[in-house]
Design an enzyme around this catalytic site. Structure first.
Site, PDB file in Angstrom:
ATOM      1  CB  THR A  16      -0.941   0.029   1.222  1.00 60.61           C
ATOM      2  OG1 THR A  16      -0.176   0.054   2.416  1.00 60.61           O
ATOM      3  CG2 THR A  16      -1.874  -1.173   1.213  1.00 60.61           C
ATOM      4  CG  ASP A  17      -0.733   4.703  -2.015  1.00 60.93           C
ATOM      5  OD1 ASP A  17      -1.535   4.705  -1.047  1.00 60.93           O
ATOM      6  OD2 ASP A  17      -1.097   4.976  -3.174  1.00 60.93           O
ATOM      7  CD  GLN A  18       2.386  10.066   2.632  1.00 55.45           C
ATOM      8  OE1 GLN A  18       2.844  10.328   1.531  1.00 55.45           O
ATOM      9  NE2 GLN A  18       2.613  10.817   3.689  1.00 55.45           N
ATOM     10  CG  MET A  19      -2.967   8.665  -0.685  1.00 51.94           C
ATOM     11  SD  MET A  19      -3.572   9.134  -2.324  1.00 51.94           S
ATOM     12  CE  MET A  19      -2.625   8.047  -3.367  1.00 51.94           C
ATOM     13  CB  VAL A  21      -5.279   2.708  -1.985  1.00 49.41           C
ATOM     14  CG1 VAL A  21      -6.456   3.405  -1.307  1.00 49.41           C
ATOM     15  CG2 VAL A  21      -4.423   3.712  -2.716  1.00 49.41           C
TER      16      VAL A  21
END
Length: 138
Positions: A16-19, A21
């Site tokens: 997942t990324d910083q958001m 997702v």
């Protein structure tokens, strides 16, 4: 004959990324996992093809994102044989969450390549017969 195959993949935190997702680049890996297991379910493996001197590189890849996948989601990756010609094989993909929501669709084209020459080749009869068994009627 069934030309599709499902696998389940649990989203790991590192995907997942910083958001929060799934990072877009990870979908190509999910497609690869589905494709490898589609082939394995039909009696083929990348290892066996490599032992025969054949590579199957991706030459085209497309993805369309509908909804995000998130950490710990259990995804179903459906791999569908779209077509097969003398030197190439094409797959469509669908990724859904546990609720059945369509998250991502995709497409890839791969080419059978001789490992020694790096040139496209018609796969050996053994491989061709297995794939054609599932491509029939497409």
């Amino acid at each position: 004959m069934e030309n599709k195959f499902d696998i389940n993949v649990r989203v790991r935190y590192a995907e997942t990324d910083q958001m929060g997702v799934v990072y877009h680049g990870n979908y190509a890996q999910y497609f690869e996992m589905g494709r490898v297991e589609w082939l394995r379910s039909k009696g083929l493996s990348y290892r066996k093809m490599e032992e025969m001197g054949i590579m199957l590189p991706v030459v085209s890849l497309q993805m369309d994102y509908k909804k995000p996948a998130r950490y710990d989601d259990l995804l179903t990756v459906t791999t569908i044989l779209k077509s097969q010609t003398s030197v190439k094989i094409e797959f469509n993909y669908e990724i859904r969450n546990e609720s059945g929501d369509l998250l991502t669709t995709g497409y890839s084209m791969l080419v059978f390549v001789d490992m020694k020459t790096g040139r496209p080749i018609v796969p050996p009869a053994e491989i061709k017969a297995i794939i054609e068994k599932y491509a029939y009627g497409l």
